[in-house]
Motif scaffolding. Structure first.
Motif, mmCIF file in Angstrom:
data_model
loop_
_atom_site.group_PDB
_atom_site.id
_atom_site.type_symbol
_atom_site.label_atom_id
_atom_site.label_comp_id
_atom_site.label_asym_id
_atom_site.label_seq_id
_atom_site.Cartn_x
_atom_site.Cartn_y
_atom_site.Cartn_z
ATOM 1 N N ASN A 204 0.973 -1.267 -0.107
ATOM 2 C CA ASN A 204 -0.102 -0.087 0.058
ATOM 3 C C ASN A 204 0.881 1.317 0.099
ATOM 4 O O ASN A 204 0.247 2.456 -0.033
ATOM 5 C CB ASN A 204 -1.074 -0.118 1.219
ATOM 6 C CG ASN A 204 -1.919 -1.183 1.133
ATOM 7 O OD1 ASN A 204 -2.645 -1.448 0.176
ATOM 8 N ND2 ASN A 204 -2.101 -1.899 2.309
ATOM 9 N N ASP A 205 2.081 1.109 -0.007
ATOM 10 C CA ASP A 205 2.965 2.234 -0.141
ATOM 11 C C ASP A 205 4.085 2.125 -1.133
ATOM 12 O O ASP A 205 5.433 2.228 -0.831
ATOM 13 C CB ASP A 205 3.511 2.345 1.336
ATOM 14 C CG ASP A 205 4.578 3.842 1.436
ATOM 15 O OD1 ASP A 205 4.275 4.690 0.478
ATOM 16 O OD2 ASP A 205 5.302 3.845 2.369
ATOM 17 N N GLY A 206 3.511 1.656 -2.352
ATOM 18 C CA GLY A 206 4.619 1.544 -3.524
ATOM 19 C C GLY A 206 5.510 0.639 -3.115
ATOM 20 O O GLY A 206 6.638 0.334 -3.807
ATOM 21 N N TYR A 207 4.966 -0.602 -2.303
ATOM 22 C CA TYR A 207 6.240 -1.812 -2.040
ATOM 23 C C TYR A 207 7.265 -1.162 -1.591
ATOM 24 O O TYR A 207 8.293 -1.918 -1.723
ATOM 25 C CB TYR A 207 6.395 -2.723 -3.364
ATOM 26 C CG TYR A 207 4.945 -3.208 -4.078
ATOM 27 C CD1 TYR A 207 4.555 -4.351 -3.588
ATOM 28 C CD2 TYR A 207 4.442 -2.261 -5.013
ATOM 29 C CE1 TYR A 207 3.549 -4.890 -4.081
ATOM 30 C CE2 TYR A 207 2.969 -3.049 -5.621
ATOM 31 C CZ TYR A 207 2.637 -4.200 -5.225
ATOM 32 O OH TYR A 207 1.514 -4.710 -5.576
ATOM 33 N N ARG A 208 7.209 -0.255 -0.541
ATOM 34 C CA ARG A 208 8.393 0.329 -0.076
ATOM 35 C C ARG A 208 8.695 -1.072 1.013
ATOM 36 O O ARG A 208 7.903 -1.358 1.762
ATOM 37 C CB ARG A 208 8.017 1.578 0.596
ATOM 38 C CG ARG A 208 9.281 2.194 1.515
ATOM 39 C CD ARG A 208 9.014 3.684 1.752
ATOM 40 N NE ARG A 208 7.962 3.790 2.667
ATOM 41 C CZ ARG A 208 8.049 4.050 3.856
ATOM 42 N NH1 ARG A 208 9.111 3.697 4.452
ATOM 43 N NH2 ARG A 208 6.980 4.118 4.752
ATOM 44 N N GLY A 221 13.827 1.457 2.960
ATOM 45 C CA GLY A 221 13.436 2.693 2.037
ATOM 46 C C GLY A 221 13.387 1.912 0.649
ATOM 47 O O GLY A 221 12.854 2.996 -0.162
ATOM 48 N N LEU A 222 13.992 0.942 0.251
ATOM 49 C CA LEU A 222 13.983 0.581 -1.184
ATOM 50 C C LEU A 222 12.592 -0.019 -1.520
ATOM 51 O O LEU A 222 11.788 0.050 -0.552
ATOM 52 C CB LEU A 222 15.148 -0.569 -1.487
ATOM 53 C CG LEU A 222 16.617 -0.254 -1.167
ATOM 54 C CD1 LEU A 222 17.332 -1.552 -1.456
ATOM 55 C CD2 LEU A 222 17.198 0.808 -2.058
ATOM 56 N N HIS A 223 12.510 -0.311 -2.931
ATOM 57 C CA HIS A 223 11.175 -0.748 -3.303
ATOM 58 C C HIS A 223 11.326 -2.051 -3.841
ATOM 59 O O HIS A 223 12.341 -2.303 -4.672
ATOM 60 C CB HIS A 223 10.337 0.364 -4.115
ATOM 61 C CG HIS A 223 10.093 1.797 -3.495
ATOM 62 N ND1 HIS A 223 8.742 1.926 -3.255
ATOM 63 C CD2 HIS A 223 10.947 2.786 -3.353
ATOM 64 C CE1 HIS A 223 8.860 3.162 -2.782
ATOM 65 N NE2 HIS A 223 9.978 3.713 -2.585
#
Length: 312
Positions: A204-208, A221-223
Motif C-alpha cells: 500500500n506504499d509503493g512496495y516500499r 526505503g528501497l522498493h
C-alpha cells in the motif's frame, strides 16, 4: 576473555504506557512518519477511548508535547501513549503473536527444483537490491507465507486466490503454496532476515521496504522490484506481502519485541544432523513449536506425494 565488539543497539524509538511498560518500539532509519507509526501502534494495542502519543522524559517521568499523526518523521527518542487529552489511559497489547517459521528444508529435490527454477526464471535477480549473479550462488528463493504453515494457508483461503496456471505438481500440490505468487528471489543474507521478519514490504506504499531492526540500512526505503513481472498470474500476491509485513510488526515492534532464536540456534537444533540435545528445544514452548514446524516441513513433500497418489 575478550567480549568482542559491542552489539548494535536494538531500538532508538520506544513508546511507554502511563505505568512505565514498553508498548511499542523500533529502529528508526529516518523514513517512518507519524501517521504511519500511529497505524502500526493501533494494530498492536488494545485500549478504550481516543489516544495520542506524546514526547516523554524518561528520567523525570514527565510527558511533553503532543506528537500528532501527520507526515512528520518520527524522531529517535522516548514517547508515552496517553488519552487524547493527555491523561493516563489503560493500554494492553494485542494477544496475537507473530507466526513462527523455519527455513524451508531441502527435502523434496524434484518439487523444490520446480519452484526454484520457476521463481528464478521469473525474477533473475534479488527483488530487493537488484543483485544479479551468473550462478545464483548469492541468491535464494524465499516463501512469503511459510511453507510449514500450509494448514493455516488453506484455512485462510489462499489457494483460491492463487491465479498461477502451472500444473499443481509444480506448486506443492492442491494447496499451491509453492506457487511463484508465494515466492520472491532474495540476496542470500536477506533470506534469513526475511524469514525472521526483520524487514517487510508494504504493497500500500509503493512496495516500499521497511526494516524493523537495526543493521538493515542498506535496504530500508528501497522498493520491491516488480515492474518486470507483467503477467498478473505470476506476480507475488499483495495479500501475502501484507501478511508478512504484519508479522514483522508483531515480532519486532509490539511491546518489548518477541524473543527470537538466532540462526546459529536454529541450525544447531534443526539443521542437518539435528541436535535434539539442545535444551532450548525442550525447555521453552517456542522451541517445541519450532521443532514441530521443522518436522512438518521435512514431511511436506512426502505428504503431498501421498495426497497425489491417493489411497493404496
Amino acid at each position: 576473555m575478550d567480549p568482542g565488539p559491542p552489539r548494535l543497539q536494538r531500538r532508538n524509538v520506544e513508546v511507554f504506557d502511563s505505568e512505565g511498560a514498553v508498548i511499542a518500539g523500533f529502529w528508526q532509519y529516518g523514513t517512518v512518519q507519524w501517521d504511519e507509526f500511529y497505524r502500526y501502534v493501533f494494530a498492536l494495542i488494545v485500549t478504550e477511548g481516543a489516544w495520542s502519543i506524546f514526547l516523554y522524559d524518561l528520567v523525570q517521568r514527565q510527558p511533553g508535547a503532543l506528537c500528532p499523526s501527520d507526515a512528520q518523521i518520527v524522531q529517535p527518542g522516548h514517547y508515552i501513549l496517553l488519552s487524547s487529552t493527555g491523561r493516563p489511559i489503560r493500554v494492553g497489547l494485542a494477544a496475537t503473536l507473530s507466526r513462527p517459521r523455519n527455513r524451508t528444508h531441502s527435502n523434496t529435490p524434484v518439487r523444490e527444483s520446480h519452484y526454484r527454477i520457476r521463481c528464478r526464471a521469473r525474477d533473475g535477480k534479488c527483488l530487493v537490491t537488484g543483485l544479479q549473479t551468473q550462478t545464483y550462488s548469492r541468491l535464494k528463493v524465499a516463501h512469503i507465507f511459510p511453507r510449514d504453515h500450509d494448514v493455516e494457508w488453506v484455512r485462510r483461503g489462499y489457494p483460491s486466490k492463487v491465479a498461477d496456471t502451472a500444473d499443481e505438481v509444480y506448486m506443492g500440490g492442491g494447496s499451491k503454496i509453492d506457487s511463484v505468487q508465494n515466492l520472491i528471489t532474495l540476496r542470500s543474507d536477506l533470506h534469513d532476515a526475511w524469514d525472521n521478519y526483520e524487514f517487510g514490504v508494504n504493497p500500500n506504499d509503493g512496495y516500499r521496504i521497511t526494516a524493523f531492526t537495526n543493521g538493515n540500512a542498506d535496504i530500508n526505503g528501497l522498493h520491491l522490484q516488480l515492474n518486470h513481472i507483467q503477467d498478473p498470474t505470476l506476480r507475488p500476491l499483495d495479500e501475502l506481502l501484507t501478511d508478512h509485513f504484519m508479522q514483522g510488526l508483531l515480532r519486532h515492534m509490539k511491546g518489548a519485541g518477541e524473543t527470537t532464536w538466532t540462526y546459529e540456534d536454529r541450525d544447531d537444533a534443526f539443521g542437518e544432523g539435528s541436535n535434539l540435545s539442545n535444551p532450548r528445544i525442550w525447555e521453552i514452548s517456542d522451541g517445541k513449536e519450532l521443532f514441530e514446524l521443522a518436522l512438518a516441513d521435512r514431511l511436506f513433500g512426502h505428504r503431498i506425494s501421498q495426497q497425489e497418489s491417493g489411497p493404496p
